[in-house]
Scaffold this motif. Structure first.
Motif, mmCIF file in Angstrom:
data_model
loop_
_atom_site.group_PDB
_atom_site.id
_atom_site.type_symbol
_atom_site.label_atom_id
_atom_site.label_comp_id
_atom_site.label_asym_id
_atom_site.label_seq_id
_atom_site.Cartn_x
_atom_site.Cartn_y
_atom_site.Cartn_z
ATOM 1 N N PRO A 1 53.398 19.243 51.531
ATOM 2 C CA PRO A 1 53.868 18.014 50.876
ATOM 3 C C PRO A 1 55.385 17.875 50.950
ATOM 4 O O PRO A 1 56.124 18.706 50.427
ATOM 5 C CB PRO A 1 53.378 18.169 49.431
ATOM 6 C CG PRO A 1 52.979 19.592 49.276
ATOM 7 C CD PRO A 1 52.610 20.093 50.626
ATOM 8 N N ALA A 2 55.842 16.811 51.611
ATOM 9 C CA ALA A 2 57.276 16.645 51.905
ATOM 10 C C ALA A 2 58.088 16.264 50.676
ATOM 11 O O ALA A 2 59.288 16.517 50.622
ATOM 12 C CB ALA A 2 57.450 15.583 52.990
ATOM 13 N N ASP A 3 57.455 15.656 49.682
ATOM 14 C CA ASP A 3 58.191 15.169 48.520
ATOM 15 C C ASP A 3 58.156 16.127 47.337
ATOM 16 O O ASP A 3 58.507 15.760 46.211
ATOM 17 C CB ASP A 3 57.649 13.806 48.095
ATOM 18 C CG ASP A 3 56.145 13.833 47.850
ATOM 19 O OD1 ASP A 3 55.505 14.844 48.200
ATOM 20 O OD2 ASP A 3 55.613 12.843 47.309
ATOM 21 N N VAL A 4 57.737 17.365 47.582
ATOM 22 C CA VAL A 4 57.682 18.378 46.518
ATOM 23 C C VAL A 4 58.703 19.467 46.828
ATOM 24 O O VAL A 4 58.569 20.172 47.837
ATOM 25 C CB VAL A 4 56.268 18.995 46.402
ATOM 26 C CG1 VAL A 4 56.247 20.080 45.332
ATOM 27 C CG2 VAL A 4 55.244 17.912 46.077
ATOM 28 N N PRO A 5 59.718 19.629 46.017
ATOM 29 C CA PRO A 5 60.770 20.615 46.299
ATOM 30 C C PRO A 5 60.220 22.033 46.435
ATOM 31 O O PRO A 5 59.422 22.485 45.612
ATOM 32 C CB PRO A 5 61.685 20.508 45.069
ATOM 33 C CG PRO A 5 61.428 19.149 44.510
ATOM 34 C CD PRO A 5 59.983 18.872 44.779
ATOM 35 N N GLY A 6 60.656 22.705 47.507
ATOM 36 C CA GLY A 6 60.288 24.108 47.704
ATOM 37 C C GLY A 6 58.853 24.361 48.113
ATOM 38 O O GLY A 6 58.404 25.511 48.147
ATOM 39 N N ALA A 7 58.110 23.326 48.444
ATOM 40 C CA ALA A 7 56.695 23.499 48.791
ATOM 41 C C ALA A 7 56.543 24.252 50.110
ATOM 42 O O ALA A 7 57.309 24.043 51.054
ATOM 43 C CB ALA A 7 56.003 22.139 48.887
ATOM 44 N N SER A 8 55.551 25.139 50.174
ATOM 45 C CA SER A 8 55.247 25.849 51.413
ATOM 46 C C SER A 8 53.750 25.897 51.704
ATOM 47 O O SER A 8 53.348 26.268 52.800
ATOM 48 C CB SER A 8 55.787 27.282 51.361
ATOM 49 O OG SER A 8 55.137 28.036 50.342
ATOM 50 N N TYR A 9 52.915 25.504 50.717
ATOM 51 C CA TYR A 9 51.465 25.544 50.898
ATOM 52 C C TYR A 9 50.933 24.205 51.384
ATOM 53 O O TYR A 9 51.349 23.144 50.911
ATOM 54 C CB TYR A 9 50.766 25.918 49.592
ATOM 55 C CG TYR A 9 51.007 27.347 49.175
ATOM 56 C CD1 TYR A 9 50.237 28.379 49.703
ATOM 57 C CD2 TYR A 9 52.012 27.664 48.270
ATOM 58 C CE1 TYR A 9 50.464 29.693 49.331
ATOM 59 C CE2 TYR A 9 52.243 28.982 47.889
ATOM 60 C CZ TYR A 9 51.467 29.987 48.430
ATOM 61 O OH TYR A 9 51.702 31.287 48.061
ATOM 62 N N SER A 10 49.987 24.292 52.307
ATOM 63 C CA SER A 10 49.254 23.121 52.781
ATOM 64 C C SER A 10 47.839 23.223 52.215
ATOM 65 O O SER A 10 47.629 23.849 51.183
ATOM 66 C CB SER A 10 49.236 23.116 54.310
ATOM 67 O OG SER A 10 48.552 24.270 54.793
ATOM 68 N N ALA A 11 46.880 22.624 52.868
ATOM 69 C CA ALA A 11 45.486 22.751 52.456
ATOM 70 C C ALA A 11 44.940 24.083 52.964
ATOM 71 O O ALA A 11 44.592 24.206 54.133
ATOM 72 C CB ALA A 11 44.658 21.589 53.003
ATOM 73 N N GLY A 12 44.908 25.078 52.109
ATOM 74 C CA GLY A 12 44.315 26.372 52.450
ATOM 75 C C GLY A 12 45.226 27.357 53.131
ATOM 76 O O GLY A 12 44.860 28.529 53.280
ATOM 77 N N LEU A 13 46.408 26.936 53.575
ATOM 78 C CA LEU A 13 47.305 27.815 54.323
ATOM 79 C C LEU A 13 48.716 27.767 53.737
ATOM 80 O O LEU A 13 48.994 26.996 52.821
ATOM 81 C CB LEU A 13 47.332 27.421 55.801
ATOM 82 C CG LEU A 13 46.020 27.549 56.579
ATOM 83 C CD1 LEU A 13 46.155 26.900 57.951
ATOM 84 C CD2 LEU A 13 45.621 29.019 56.720
ATOM 85 N N GLN A 14 49.590 28.594 54.290
ATOM 86 C CA GLN A 14 50.990 28.600 53.909
ATOM 87 C C GLN A 14 51.850 28.631 55.162
ATOM 88 O O GLN A 14 51.578 29.389 56.097
ATOM 89 C CB GLN A 14 51.320 29.804 53.033
ATOM 90 C CG GLN A 14 52.760 29.820 52.519
ATOM 91 C CD GLN A 14 53.043 30.990 51.600
ATOM 92 O OE1 GLN A 14 52.309 31.967 51.585
ATOM 93 N NE2 GLN A 14 54.109 30.904 50.834
ATOM 94 N N ARG A 15 52.899 27.815 55.167
ATOM 95 C CA ARG A 15 53.831 27.781 56.295
ATOM 96 C C ARG A 15 54.837 28.919 56.148
ATOM 97 O O ARG A 15 55.422 29.111 55.092
ATOM 98 C CB ARG A 15 54.560 26.438 56.345
ATOM 99 C CG ARG A 15 55.444 26.245 57.577
ATOM 100 C CD ARG A 15 56.204 24.929 57.476
ATOM 101 N NE ARG A 15 56.930 24.627 58.712
ATOM 102 C CZ ARG A 15 58.139 25.105 59.016
ATOM 103 N NH1 ARG A 15 58.769 25.922 58.166
ATOM 104 N NH2 ARG A 15 58.729 24.773 60.156
#
Length: 385
Positions: free
Chosen positions: A312-326
């Motif tokens: 999610p681009a509009d969430v600060p510090g986000a790294s998780y997607s659906a089921g995975l992590q970048r």
């Protein structure tokens, strides 16, 4: 060294495990030499570094490790350590293990398959499907927000906080609806979509959503939607069965005694707390199949698969997607998921183009500890270089 039987009582931005000091097999055992590493290489990965990463097992940090590295430039397979501390027999490279939160990859894939079939709308509130689940204190929480941990639903209650408390209740299970009810009673942690907080509760709710939409128990639906199409024949959901059926290596938890010595508690038998968030039993070969077939688009159609590679681009510090992590390492982006259950720690990771894949299971002696287990860290650094 004392082994306690149940009958008697990535850095890589992923918290896995930590421990220190020497561990040896019992004097009466006849284990394989600690440096014995069984490996098979076909060009590409740094075989010497991977063998070195597994050398010396069992030690104070882990009793066994199973590793599979693949990709465009070849593959490497290795195992080390012991099947169990009492016998000292070599670890079984085909062993099944508790896969922990890597289960979330299967749950996410099942939800996305249902979305592709038009049975779930990712933008619809989960309250539309499960109207009585959260209560009036919660704003609408979309299915997508559950998938990427931006729902704002707080953690649910468990059967204890410390290892000792949880171990005493290891053959019990609260059930997903009780866990969600305990979370809902606390009220929202934050407004949906404004923050990202990785919590099992999101996937506990998704498991209930899968059951509601399919009319089948979660395990049955996930098997039909994901495990069977992926060819994961040695993967299962044990339900309330505390055993690991089929070949497996024992798991242990290191416990400090009052006199300062270490005790290694056999934690192999344990009823999983939550099927959809972390209850799966699998193998490194099956998790590799899941990775490759998922990333190739064989399990989830392309439009829905994109959710697994979208943070999610509009969430600060986000790294998780659906089921995975970048995760970015040395200029290369990996998509990964880790999992930990007492006695077992698992990681699966790959570049999106499958140029490099990594799956490993470490029989950690502190799988729920802070930081990354030294054995797991050595494996990851050797595999991803």
């Amino acid at each position: 060294m004392r082994v306690h039987r149940p009958t008697t009582v990535l850095a890589l931005s992923v918290a896995l495990l930590a421990a220190a000091g020497p561990l040896a097999a019992p004097a009466s055992a006849a284990p394989a030499p600690p440096s014995a590493v069984r490996a098979r290489t076909v060009a590409g990965p740094d075989a010497a570094a991977l063998q070195a990463a597994l050398a010396g097992l069992p030690d104070d940090d882990a009793t066994a490790a199973l590793v599979r590295v693949g990709g465009d430039d070849g593959r490497w397979r290795g195992s080390a350590g012991v099947h169990d501390l009492a016998s000292g027999r070599p670890a079984d490279p085909r062993a099944r293990f508790r896969a922990g939160s890597t289960t979330k990859v299967v749950t996410a894939a099942a939800v996305l398959r249902l979305a592709a079939d038009g049975r779930i709308d990712l933008d619809a509130p989960v309250q539309h499907y499960l109207p009585d689940l959260l209560g009036p204190a919660f704003r609408p929480v979309t299915v997508r927000q559950l998938l990427n941990h931006t729902s704002g639903i707080p953690a649910g209650d468990g059967l204890g906080d410390s290892f000792e408390e949880l171990y005493a209740h290891r053959f019990e299970q609260l059930g997903p609806r009780k866990v969600v009810a305990s979370a809902a009673a606390k009220g929202p942690e934050f407004d949906p979509g404004t923050r990202q907080h990785y919590l099992n509760i999101n996937y506990t709710v998704l498991g209930l959503l899968v059951e509601e939409v399919t009319g089948r128990p979660y395990a049955s639906a996930a098997t039909a939607l994901v495990l069977r199409p992926a060819g994961m024949r040695d993967t299962s959901f044990p339900g309330t069965d505390p055993r690991i059926r089929g070949p497996h290596n024992h798991g242990y938890q290191k416990v400090q005694r009052a006199d300062g010595t270490a005790e290694f508690v056999d934690v192999t038998e344990w009823v999983p707390a939550d099927e959809a968030a972390g209850g799966m039993i699998s193998t490194t070969a099956d998790l590799e199949r899941l990775l490759t077939r998922l990333f190739r688009g064989e399990l989830v159609p392309a439009p829905q698969l994109e959710e697994m590679f979208t943070v999610p681009a509009d969430v600060p510090g986000a790294s998780y997607s659906a089921g995975l992590q970048r995760f970015e390492h040395e200029g290369r982006v990996y998509w990964l998921k880790s999992g930990a259950r007492y006695g077992y720690s698992t990681v699966l990771a790959a570049t999106r183009d499958l140029g490099r894949t990594l799956v490993f299971s470490v029989n950690s002696t502190d799988a729920k500890g802070e930081g990354m287990n030294p054995v797991a860290q050595r494996i990851a650094l050797a595999a991803l270089r």
